[in-house]
Design an enzyme around this catalytic site. Sequence first.
Site: not given
Length: 440
Positions: A393, A395-397, A400
């Site tokens: 995660g 990249g997701d963080f 975001g």
Amino acid sequence: MGGVVSSEDESRKRDEEDESEDEDSIDEDSDDSGDSSEDDSDEEESEDDSESLLDGELVEEVDSNTDTSFFGESDTSDSSDDDSEDEEEEVRQEVIITENMMVGFGLPLLEIKAKVGAGYIKRFELTAGSRSVAGEKQISLYKELCGWFSTEFLPGGGALNVIRVAQWMLPLPKATSIVGAIGTDENGKRVSEACTAAGIVPMFYEQETDITGCVAKLSVDAGPAGSTVTQITHLSAGNAYSKQRHLDLEQNWDRVKEAEYFFIPGLFLTVCPETTLAVGEMSSEKGKTFALTLGNPQLCRLYKDTQLAVLRYVDFLFSNAETALSFAQENDFETTDLAEIARKMCLLPKVNSNKPRVVVITQGVGPTVVARGYDEVHEFEVDEIENKDGPAGLGDFFIGGFLGQLVQGHGLERCVEGGHFAVQELLQHGNKLSGECPFE
């Protein structure tokens, strides 16, 4: 901070300007000046920013200089020069944070965290510390976890991770919403409740055919070495989203159209490309902001035409280095230089040409590349923190954290800082995101 990658003409111009400055002056484009400038800017914001809550809307006043840069605000100004700062006329820019300001689309999952024994991992034929997709032998695991172990539930999946981080950074609950498909089962209720607890408004398509998708994170005590986390994912209902049965309903489409920012991960192109195209077209037509990820190298090969069709509407494009290189190869960019790839991505056809496309490429511990237009490319160094587990995660963080600052009206440098901060949060404290966001 960002180091500038510029053309030869820009370099000569900058050299001439540097020669005319005093020997003791600080180059505001250098890495050394960035930290002090950032600290001074933060102190000014804490003294000058004011907030008021009016009718469910949070109004933030953000200082910016009249002379804006590539970053869009005063984030890159040299605040160490007091004389020049006094001479500049400052204006106050109002940013209104409203409910439903950003909508994400994706494959929602219920994240189930549990501490289990090593035998439990072996029972389901899993390898400790691995990340895998559930097969027939692992489907029953998710129900067992909830009944046999003490569990913790969080909103999960790439899109929900992005939206959850962005909401955590925003000062108003319900500023974000999430669209996707879940099942009409107990785990569907749990993921909706987890979204609500995180301040996210769930806008789910509830269907009876498939069960709610889940990602299990099984922690096994490894003694002095700490613990290992085994992750296993079952997308299930996430793949069942239907534009016709959900987004085309008037109440749902009307709510989506109210938002100003939209985020869709590349993986959603495999589920419902027509939804992605409809949102992109509407966003471009109304001058809103549409963000997309390229997904993974396999998507660049198998969904090339769909990607290019959607990219016409994309204002912010995110990718990691591996996927960017794959995209460049599939589209005959004839280069492996990430700065040049980012430039060429910016130049791909765009419907709303009034808003230059921004491309962001992350490289793990390497510099983050940010491009806007062909000649504006910056690189931002990443603070490295050792983490042997390498949590999922990251990249997701980053995305975001980036979008959480973009929605608040900040310039690109601040957005990248927000992304890097969110990554450090995940590395140091995990993905729970408890309490108020300390990013300033």
